[in-house]
Design a protein around this motif. Structure first.
Motif, PDB file in Angstrom:
ATOM      1  N   THR A   2      -8.611  44.771  44.368  1.00 64.88           N
ATOM      2  CA  THR A   2      -8.767  44.174  43.049  1.00 64.88           C
ATOM      3  C   THR A   2     -10.139  44.439  42.485  1.00 64.88           C
ATOM      4  OG1 THR A   2      -9.492  42.119  44.052  1.00 64.88           O
ATOM      5  CG2 THR A   2      -7.156  42.311  43.545  1.00 64.88           C
ATOM      6  N   GLY A   3     -10.219  44.596  41.156  1.00 65.24           N
ATOM      7  CA  GLY A   3     -11.501  44.734  40.495  1.00 65.24           C
ATOM      8  C   GLY A   3     -12.120  43.377  40.284  1.00 65.24           C
ATOM      9  N   GLY A  85     -16.169  35.752  48.921  1.00 72.16           N
ATOM     10  CA  GLY A  85     -16.016  35.683  50.365  1.00 72.16           C
ATOM     11  C   GLY A  85     -14.740  36.332  50.853  1.00 72.16           C
ATOM     12  N   ALA A  86     -13.678  36.222  50.064  1.00 73.71           N
ATOM     13  CA  ALA A  86     -12.402  36.822  50.448  1.00 73.71           C
ATOM     14  C   ALA A  86     -12.352  38.318  50.166  1.00 73.71           C
ATOM     15  CB  ALA A  86     -11.262  36.120  49.718  1.00 73.71           C
ATOM     16  N   SER A  87     -13.395  38.847  49.521  1.00 73.73           N
ATOM     17  CA  SER A  87     -13.420  40.275  49.145  1.00 73.73           C
ATOM     18  C   SER A  87     -14.286  41.128  50.063  1.00 73.73           C
ATOM     19  CB  SER A  87     -13.931  40.426  47.704  1.00 73.73           C
ATOM     20  OG  SER A  87     -13.119  39.741  46.795  1.00 73.73           O
ATOM     21  N   ALA A  92      -9.148  40.125  51.763  1.00 76.74           N
ATOM     22  CA  ALA A  92      -8.363  39.368  52.732  1.00 76.74           C
ATOM     23  C   ALA A  92      -6.902  39.294  52.305  1.00 76.74           C
ATOM     24  CB  ALA A  92      -8.931  37.962  52.876  1.00 76.74           C
ATOM     25  N   ASP A  93      -6.034  39.096  53.280  1.00 78.65           N
ATOM     26  CA  ASP A  93      -4.608  38.883  53.008  1.00 78.65           C
ATOM     27  C   ASP A  93      -4.324  37.419  52.697  1.00 78.65           C
ATOM     28  OD1 ASP A  93      -3.790  41.615  53.633  1.00 78.65           O
ATOM     29  OD2 ASP A  93      -4.208  41.092  55.723  1.00 78.65           O
ATOM     30  N   VAL A  94      -5.164  36.520  53.224  1.00 79.10           N
ATOM     31  CA  VAL A  94      -4.960  35.093  53.026  1.00 79.10           C
ATOM     32  C   VAL A  94      -6.290  34.384  53.262  1.00 79.10           C
ATOM     33  CG1 VAL A  94      -4.246  34.773  55.438  1.00 79.10           C
ATOM     34  CG2 VAL A  94      -3.550  33.087  53.711  1.00 79.10           C
TER      35      VAL A  94
END
Length: 453
Positions: A2-3, A85-87, A92-94
């Motif tokens: 994702t951008g 943090g999820a990037s 991340a998948d979840v």
């Protein structure tokens, strides 16, 4: 991938409970490890200022555990920090977010501000409620219904039954939850509980017990795999709406690196100094510094070329003799003429002694353990110019310690709050008990890098 502004359908959920000690960390850490075992990339997060739980999360997930605290960084930064943090380092998948205290418990006197419920709303995520079912039957359903009705904007998507006494007890609980329409996604018996070792400020940090911590995380993964419907958990996480905010960007936060060389900033680490936020290093790097870790227990000297030193929180009281034994590093810190920033444990390390053991002697204070816990959020104002703040700068922070210093503050204190002076500014040293999250005031990173130059 994702951008930065593209909506991202990141599956996510918040693990909550009605009170502390009901099993949030057990379930959250076990979920992270179990989902990782499935081959998923899992992003771990913790509501509130806590440093220790994210260490277990990181061990379970295989990537940095990060905090989401509206009080420390502002409510508008929570979803961007989650996305950041999820990037990194990869999408991340979840994402699994462990709550703090009870679901609706916020900063004292501020309603539910900075509560788990507040963060769940800010990141638009469903809640997985962990129920301590000790000595409870159908009342567990009433409790769940009340927790949901108290704030209808917080969606409780399922429960995990914890400390279930017997198969009959589990059946009773499941039937009661079915009556109120809340799905049960798992049940953990009392006999199956896995406990991490505790200390006076909570769990013992991962870095202090690496082999044992690995075994605990593995046991938690097996516990969750055997007691929780992971497919149902993932289905719940996938009901979260797409994230539509851009990710937090450390470069944008500090305005990009200033011109000039890249000064070397040494950050204390190792078992005695485990309390730090990942965003601190990211902001320093974005501001133009190179960051290295130094272990005051083992390293005989600061890294060559060090221009600034950061000594954060931890448990130096548990390692006082070992820290005292590293006399060469203590002497170098005492003589270091660059900026030094210390928080809580770092303040103790810079003093003359801690429980009678010699420390660096950079600050004219002694420190000792007490039986009194000092805990809470603080709204502070900088009382003097320093490497990380200008006089009058307002910050938000957190205190959490059972030690005291004599004197309690210097002639030039670092901060003022509640009408009192706190901490020490001495030359290029800034030290206090206050823990701060630099994502909430990123100018601290830029100011420290500029002070190096």
């Amino acid at each position: 991938m994702t951008g930065p502004t593209t909506p991202w359908a990141l599956p996510r959920l918040v693990v909550a409970a009605s009170a502390s000690g009901h099993g949030k960390t057990t379930v959250a850490t076990g979920l992270l490890a179990a989902l990782r075992r499935r081959g998923l990339t899992v992003s771990p997060h913790k509501v509130g200022p806590d440093y220790i739980d994210p260490g277990y999360h990181a061990l379970a997930a295989g990537r940095t555990g990060r905090n989401l605290d509206p009080f420390l960084v502002g409510a508008d930064r929570i979803a961007p920090l989650l996305r950041h943090g999820a990037s990194v380092p990869t999408p991340a998948d979840v994402a699994v977010v462990e709550g703090v205290m009870g679901l609706h418990d916020g900063a004292v006197g501020r309603g539910d501000f900075a509560s788990t419920a507040h963060v769940a709303r800010l990141i638009d995520a469903p809640v997985l409620l962990v129920l301590d079912t000790t000595a409870q039957g159908r009342s567990a359903a009433a409790l769940t219904l009340g927790m949901a009705a108290f704030d209808p904007t917080v969606r409780i998507g399922g429960v995990i039954l914890n400390r279930v006494g017997s198969p009959r007890h589990e059946t009773l609980l499941r039937d009661a939850l079915a009556e109120v329409g809340v799905p049960v996604l798992g049940a953990v018996t009392r006999a199956a509980e896995v406990a991490a070792p505790a200390r006076h400020l909570g769990l013992v940090p991962v870095a202090e017990r690496a082999p044992e911590s690995l075994a605990i995380v593995a046991a938690l993964a097996e516990l969750v795999e055997s007691t929780v419907d992971l497919d149902a958990v993932l289905d719940l996480a996938r009901t979260a709406a797409p994230l539509r905010v851009p990710a937090w960007d450390p470069v944008a936060a500090v305005g990009g690196p200033a011109g000039g060389d890249r000064p070397l900033v040494a950050v204390a680490g190792g078992p005695a100094f485990t309390f730090s936020y990942a965003e601190t290093t990211e902001l320093l790097t974005a501001a133009g510094a190179d960051v290295v870790t130094v272990d005051p227990l083992r390293d005989p000297a600061l890294p060559a070329g060090t221009r600034a030193v950061i000594v954060g929180g931890g448990f130096p009281e548990a390692y006082a003799e070992a820290l005292a034994g590293n006399a060469t590093l203590r002497a170098e810190v005492a003589a270091f003429d660059g900026p030094i920033v210390a928080e809580c444990a770092g303040l103790l390390y810079l003093g003359r002694s801690l429980d009678g053991a010699p420390m660096c002697g950079r600050l004219d204070l002694t420190a000792r353990m007490t039986g009194r816990l000092t805990l809470g959020y603080r709204e502070a104002v900088a009382a003097a110019n320093s490497p990380v703040a200008r006089t009058g700068d307002a910050v938000r922070g957190h205190e959490f310690h059972r030690t005291t210093t004599d004197p309690g503050h210097g002639e030039r204190p670092a901060w003022r709050w509640n009408g009192a002076a706190h901490g020490f500014v001495a030359g290029r040293v800034h030290a206090s008990y206050l823990h701060t999250h630099w994502a909430g005031h990123p100018d601290a990173a830029r100011r420290l890098v500029e002070a190096c130059r």
